[in-house]
Design an enzyme around this catalytic site. Structure first.
Site, mmCIF file in Angstrom:
data_model
loop_
_atom_site.group_PDB
_atom_site.id
_atom_site.type_symbol
_atom_site.label_atom_id
_atom_site.label_comp_id
_atom_site.label_asym_id
_atom_site.label_seq_id
_atom_site.Cartn_x
_atom_site.Cartn_y
_atom_site.Cartn_z
ATOM 1 N N ARG A 1 -1.519 -1.022 -8.711
ATOM 2 C CA ARG A 1 -2.893 -0.579 -8.441
ATOM 3 C C ARG A 1 -2.893 0.940 -8.547
ATOM 4 N NH1 ARG A 1 -4.269 -1.053 -2.479
ATOM 5 N NH2 ARG A 1 -4.841 -3.233 -2.870
ATOM 6 N N ASP B 1 0.835 -1.198 0.000
ATOM 7 C CA ASP B 1 0.000 0.000 0.000
ATOM 8 C C ASP B 1 0.871 1.249 0.000
ATOM 9 O OD1 ASP B 1 -2.543 -1.047 -0.111
ATOM 10 O OD2 ASP B 1 -2.738 -1.229 2.060
ATOM 11 N N MET B 2 0.378 2.288 -0.666
ATOM 12 C CA MET B 2 1.092 3.561 -0.659
ATOM 13 C C MET B 2 0.523 4.448 0.438
ATOM 14 S SD MET B 2 3.650 5.110 -1.947
ATOM 15 C CE MET B 2 3.990 4.262 -3.505
#
Length: 312
Positions: free
Chosen positions: A182, A130-131
């Protein structure tokens, strides 16, 4: 004012105890978070799988402060991967590097992540990094490309956020190295000079990045609840003869379930991001505090979903 109030509430144990024991408040939270335990999360995954959707599980937690916390968080992810494999669930996991010790030391974070990725590789599943806020963007991408991706190319991918000015260039680079991406809009409050301030510019950036990923990327995740952008993605795929198995849509657990059902009926691939864990209250409050507009986003989408269901 609203942001500060939400942050204050997120740190109040008394409020948390009230929310956990209040039926209405708990019901609202349960719509967006799959309970506090792995058992409740697995139950949610099964229901989503039965409905034709795949899942990405995220164990909620804050940035850890020492090695013991980081390694404990890593072990919990190993247990999640073991459970997914044992029960043959159609799911992978999402991980925040700060929860794996990035703020303690990079070497610690790499060691914890390598253990997770090794297990994921053995099970032939996938881990999405995840960022977080823009303060971590370069750190995350460097660690991904230099320390994790070379040994686990099929098992790890990243998230890019269209509201950052840099993201088009990042997308092109990730396409070149064949990394799985993503793309999302981004939810953090960013400083001036880093991110587009206007929604129309964020959306335009998203569409540019989405098209680059769909034509030149490696099985991108199109993460959005925006009906207009979803329609554009479908149209772009048809015009460019991009088959539905070359990408997937992604949505948050509990958000626009009407759209989720529609995509499945139409034959598209859809993955649901499912958060769970004891930190669900601070998670919800802090996500709202990062961008208070998220309050309108969540409540507005719930209302639209309800109206849509009544029409059908």
């Amino acid at each position: 004012m609203l942001r500060n109030s939400l942050l204050y509430l997120s740190n109040q144990p008394r409020i948390f105890r009230f929310v956990r024991n209040n039926r209405m408040a708990r019901g609202f939270a349960n719509r967006f978070v799959a309970g506090e335990t792995l058992d409740t999360a697995v139950s949610a995954v099964r229901k989503l799988n039965d409905a034709g959707m795949t899942v990405s599980l995220d164990l909620l937690g804050e940035s850890v402060h020492n090695e013991a916390e980081a390694r404990a968080a890593g072990k919990e992810y190993l247990a999640i991967l073991d459970r997914i494999h044992a029960e043959k669930l159609d799911a992978n996991v999402s991980v925040k590097l700060t929860a794996m010790g990035l703020d303690v030391s990079e070497e610690l974070c790499v060691d914890v992540m390598q253990r997770i990725l090794q297990r994921a590789s053995e099970y032939r599943t996938f881990v999405r990094l995840d960022m977080e806020s823009s303060a971590y963007t370069q750190k995350t991408l460097d660690l991904f490309e230099q320390r994790l991706f070379p040994a686990y190319r099929e098992s790890v991918g990243v998230v890019l956020q269209s509201y950052l000015y840099r993201t088009s260039a990042d997308v092109e680079h990730m396409n070149q190295i064949r990394a799985r991406v993503r793309i999302c809009k981004g939810a953090y409050k960013e400083p001036e000079g880093v991110a587009y301030p206007d929604k129309k510019d964020v959306d335009a950036s998203y569409v540019r990045c989405m098209k680059l990923l769909m034509t030149k990327g490696n099985y991108p995740g199109i993460a959005t609840h925006d009906e207009r952008i979803i329609a554009l993605a479908k149209e772009f795929a048809r015009e460019n003869r991009i088959l539905p198995d070359k990408y997937e849509f992604q949505m948050l657990y509990g958000v626009r379930r009407d759209l989720q059902d529609q995509l499945i009926r139409e034959g598209y691939r859809l993955r649901i991001y499912v958060p769970f864990g004891t930190q669900w209250y601070p998670y919800l409050m802090r996500r709202l505090a990062e961008r208070p507009a998220n309050i309108a986003f969540l409540t507005g989408n719930v209302v639209r979903e309800m109206i849509g269901r009544r029409r059908h």
